[in-house]
Design an enzyme around this catalytic site. Structure first.
Site, PDB file in Angstrom:
ATOM      1  N   GLY A 113     -14.198  -0.978  -3.090  1.00 60.11           N
ATOM      2  CA  GLY A 113     -13.511  -0.930  -4.366  1.00 60.11           C
ATOM      3  C   GLY A 113     -12.695  -2.186  -4.570  1.00 60.11           C
ATOM      4  O   GLY A 113     -12.819  -3.164  -3.818  1.00 60.11           O
TER       5      GLY A 113
ATOM      6  N   GLY B 163      -5.328  -4.399  -7.442  1.00 63.16           N
ATOM      7  CA  GLY B 163      -4.567  -5.552  -7.897  1.00 63.16           C
ATOM      8  C   GLY B 163      -4.530  -6.668  -6.857  1.00 63.16           C
ATOM      9  O   GLY B 163      -4.445  -7.848  -7.198  1.00 63.16           O
TER      10      GLY B 163
ATOM     11  N   GLY C 289      -7.000  -7.302  -4.530  1.00 62.55           N
ATOM     12  CA  GLY C 289      -8.331  -7.892  -4.424  1.00 62.55           C
ATOM     13  C   GLY C 289      -9.329  -6.857  -3.950  1.00 62.55           C
ATOM     14  O   GLY C 289      -9.030  -5.665  -3.873  1.00 62.55           O
TER      15      GLY C 289
ATOM     16  N   ASP D  13       4.957   2.132  -6.233  1.00 65.91           N
ATOM     17  CA  ASP D  13       3.632   2.230  -6.860  1.00 65.91           C
ATOM     18  C   ASP D  13       2.877   3.439  -6.310  1.00 65.91           C
ATOM     19  O   ASP D  13       1.673   3.375  -6.050  1.00 65.91           O
ATOM     20  CB  ASP D  13       2.824   0.961  -6.620  1.00 65.91           C
ATOM     21  CG  ASP D  13       1.675   0.816  -7.619  1.00 65.91           C
ATOM     22  OD1 ASP D  13       0.718   0.090  -7.297  1.00 65.91           O
ATOM     23  OD2 ASP D  13       1.726   1.433  -8.686  1.00 65.91           O
TER      24      ASP D  13
END
Length: 823
Positions: free
Chosen positions: A513, A516, A518, A631
């Site tokens: 996948g 943000g 990379g 986050d």
């Protein structure tokens, strides 16, 4: 004899007069047969049964009386065609309009599906506006609060005075929908409506697909109506307030006859009646050229119908796929020539004469200045553009966009102004010559100083390494030959060649996948150990700072519910983090996937909720430093073989020392939908902002829906708001994921929902700590009642309640940021 004659004459005259005055009304229990009609007072419109075109079906409709073509503007039973002529239209004592079979008495169609409270002497009246309104006979006609009116239920035509849009009090969505064909008034594929998913805008839909975007109201017109000019025939009105959002037009001369129609092919046309030619004249069509096709040039692409080809990239952008772009395939759109990195030097470039981009997911405030608007956009890394929401006068209001900008076109004149975020170097190219000369001097000096600092740092770093090697007897310093332990970080340094071999040269087949930071690849070491390699992309929105944060923070964290960092790899400009491999990937791949979600029964989901709580409690209380994740979201929770959750991605995390309880930042990063109000609106973060994110995550796990993408057909609330409403009505179980029906533990589910709502309360001080959360999840004692959540309005229309100082979409927490998009 003479007296009898006079009496009969008077009775006949009275009957004639009475019938003349009643020609525009339908009284209770009065009927209209197949060949009967009623006519508005000035004989402008007529109501009765009709058969369109060559059809043999019968419908009740309203059409122009004076116009010889008998153009139909409204149909009652458009989806219930009638072939039997033994039918009649009637008005019941309850004020309900019905069509029934005169032979059987069976009701075929009615203006309402449920019985209503009896009213006093209801009467239906056809007005010269084309509106058929049901009201109490002795009352003055009130078109704002009638018993029923046809103007609340459109077909394919918008007449002057009609309100296209939302009544937020009744929940009625007024929109026009095309006929299926010229002979069939049944609901077709195309509709024209106000889209309130962000700043309200007029759109034409083909089913669920957006075909043409009229765009938002700019204070003068709609940004997509390039061919509308202020005229002496009609004007436009757009209203947004606490009670309604609607678009309306009115004629400026009563002799003018005009109508707006959505055709069976989806074209939106305005007609005027030319009496001396006895025909409708097409005045304008809203979809006039190829640039009116929705998003024809892709993201950050701009359409100019005078160019060949007509799709270009905005200045500061380049084609995402140059080869496809050259072949006139613009679907992938454009990207920034120089990627944004959320640096303070980034700014905004002014673009003029544009059709403003799609406002789905945008945010607006009607009272802010343009300077305040720029400031708000700049401090949010996900904000890509801003503009005045009202361009009349000197301009006012603020409109913000997040993510890709879609469906932009240029006009020769009368377009709108948009300010788009660009990198500092892109802005430099538009500076004055004197500024450029200053830069030519400053840049070399700055580079020289930077090189000097780097050289000194390398020397010091090398001396430090040599000293430690001598002290510890370490002789192996080349990383390319395998892992070497770095005692300072207690972390393995993997060789680049080792990682290349493990990932088969970063093969696409190994790619798990991308986030943000990379791309992430699966790898297998020589000893058979499976690893996950997170590789910093050169275009990453994160960078060295996040890399260092993750290495420093995670290297010393040891907890069963935190992902384990095995090591890192650094070679030149390559930076990689090596994690333990999670075979079941991230949690979002399960709960938001209809097929995969069935694997997550209730015991598994509850185990995941408790596991995440344990991991977060460790970060907040039990680790060496108090860590704020910042986050926490479903995609940052990984699942091992046994579906145990592990919190990952610490690139945005921050540490607190001593007794520090909160901090503030001017750079707001993270994912909207999970951000606490105080952080998204003011940059304040603490353990309570993580608790808010946990609450959102709990509700998503229980209900299987994304908070930000949840759409309810009856109101504007996001998932949090909908759950809050269900909780207040003691209906919390109604939205629980269908896949849980057999495995559900009602007590645990209700407790989890309750805890989730406690965690998303508006005020940080009202939210529990993770210590309290663990106690509440593990006990069966009573829980405090949750207070109103923050950010519970998602996608309007119905529950929009703008404040007195702003027509922007906001929740009652007075923080107008609930519609910002995620990164």
């Amino acid at each position: 004899m003479k007296t009898d004659f006079i009496f009969r004459f008077l009775v006949a005259f009275y009957t004639l007069v009475a019938s003349t005055f009643a020609a525009d009304t339908l009284s209770a229990n009065q009927t209209i047969g197949i060949n009967e009609t009623i006519v508005s007072p000035q004989q402008t419109f007529e109501l009765g049964f009709f058969s369109p075109g060559n059809s043999i079906n019968h419908y009740v409709g309203i059409w122009y009386k004076k116009i010889s073509t008998g153009t139909v503007v409204w149909v009652a039973n458009r989806n219930t065609p009638l072939t039997d002529t033994s039918i009649e239209l009637a008005l019941t004592l309850q004020g309900v309009l019905i069509i029934r079979n005169t032979t059987t008495g069976f009701i075929i169609w009615s203006s309402t599906n449920s019985s209503t409270t009896s009213v006093k002497n209801p009467i239906g009246q056809l007005l010269d506006t084309g509106n058929f309104i049901v009201h109490e006979e002795d009352d003055v006609i009130d078109q704002e609060n009638p018993i029923w009116q046809s103007f609340d239920f459109f077909t394919d035509t918008l007449l002057p005075g009609m309100k296209l849009g939302w009544n937020l009090v009744t929940g009625i969505d007024r929109h026009i929908k095309s006929w299926r064909s010229n002979d069939d008034p049944a609901s077709g594929e195309f509709s024209y409506s106000i889209d309130t998913r962000g700043y309200p805008q007029l759109n034409v839909f083909d089913g669920q697909d957006l075909k043409f975007r009229g765009g938002p109201w700019t204070g003068l017109t709609f940004t997509g109506f390039s061919n509308f000019k202020i005229n002496r025939l009609y004007n436009l009105t757009f209203v947004v307030n606490n009670n309604e959002i609607y678009y309306q037009y009115n004629v400026l001369d009563s002799s003018v006859i005009t109508r707006l129609v959505i055709q069976p092919n989806g074209r939106l046309d305005r007609f005027f009646w030319i009496d001396n030619r006895q025909e409708w004249n097409l005045y304008l069509t809203q979809q006039s050229d190829l640039c009116d096709q929705y998003a024809v040039c892709g993201s950050f692409g701009v359409c100019n119908i005078n160019n060949s080809p007509f799709c270009l990239c905005l200045n500061g952008f380049e084609p995402t796929s140059p080869s496809q772009w050259r072949n006139t395939d613009w679907s992938q759109g454009c990207r920034h020539t120089i990627p944004l990195k959320c640096e303070p030097e980034e700014g905004f470039k002014k673009y003029s004469n544009l059709k403003l981009p799609d406002t789905q997911g945008s945010w607006y405030n009607q009272t802010m200045t343009l300077v305040e608007c720029e400031r708000m956009c700049k401090r949010n890394c996900t904000c890509t553009a801003y503009a005045n929401s009202n361009i009349s006068g000197t301009g006012s209001g603020c409109l913000l966009w997040f993510g890709d900008l879609v469906d932009i076109r240029t006009f020769n004149e009368n377009g709108d102004t948009l300010y788009i975020r660009l990198s500092a170097s892109e802005l430099d190219s538009s500076r004055s010559p004197s500024a450029s000369r200053r830069i030519k001097v400053i840049v070399p000096v700055a580079v020289a100083v930077a090189v000097l600092i780097i050289l000194v740092s390398i020397c010091l770093f090398y001396r430090l390494i040599r000293k430690r090697q001598q002290q510890e007897g370490t002789t192996k310093s080349k990383f390319d030959h395998g892992p070497v332990k770095n005692e300072d970080l207690e972390l393995l340094m993997f060789g680049f060649s080792t990682i290349l071999k493990a990932t088969n040269n970063f093969s696409n087949n190994k790619k798990l996948g991308e986030g943000g930071f990379g791309p992430v690849y699966k790898g297998v070491l020589e000893d058979g150990k499976e690893i996950a390699v997170k590789r910093l992309a050169k275009t990453s929105t994160q960078g060295l700072h996040e890399f260092k944060s993750e290495v420093i923070l995670i290297s010393k964290l040891q907890h069963r519910n935190l992902v384990k960092l095995l090591g890192c790899c650094i070679k030149r400009d390559e930076m990689m983090l090596i994690y333990e491999y999670m075979p079941n990937k991230s949690l979002d791949s399960f709960i938001f996937n209809k097929t995969q979600s069935k694997i997550l029964d209730w015991p598994t989901r509850y185990q995941i909720i408790v596991g995440i709580a344990r991991g977060l409690l460790y970060l907040h209380q039990d680790s060496r430093l108090r860590i704020i994740h910042r986050d926490l979201k479903v995609s940052n929770v990984l699942l091992d073989t046994d579906m145990n959750p592990k919190i990952s991605d610490f690139g945005l995390a921050r540490t607190f020392g001593g007794n520090q309880m909160e901090a503030k930042t001017n750079t707001i990063v993270g994912t909207y939908g999970y951000m606490a109000p105080e952080y998204a609106g003011g940059g304040v973060f603490s353990i309570k902002s993580d608790v808010y994110s946990f609450g959102v995550l709990v509700l998503e796990i229980v209900f299987g829906e994304k908070n930000r993408e949840f759409v309810h057909k009856e109101h504007s609330n996001n998932l949090i708001g909908h759950v809050w409403g269900l909780y207040n009505e003691s209906r919390s179980l109604e939205l629980v994921a269908n896949s849980l029906s057999e495995s559900i533990d009602t007590s645990q589910v209700l407790r989890s929902i309750h805890v989730g709502l406690l965690c998303v309360q508006r005020n940080p001080e009202d939210r529990p700590t993770m210590t309290s959360v663990m106690v509440m999840l593990g006990s069966e004692g009573s829980l405090p009642s949750p207070k109103e959540p923050g950010f519970y309005i998602g996608k309007p229309p119905q529950e929009i309640r703008p404040s007195s100082s702003s027509n922007g979409v906001c929740s009652n927490n007075e923080i107008s940021i609930s519609l910002l998009n995620g990164r």
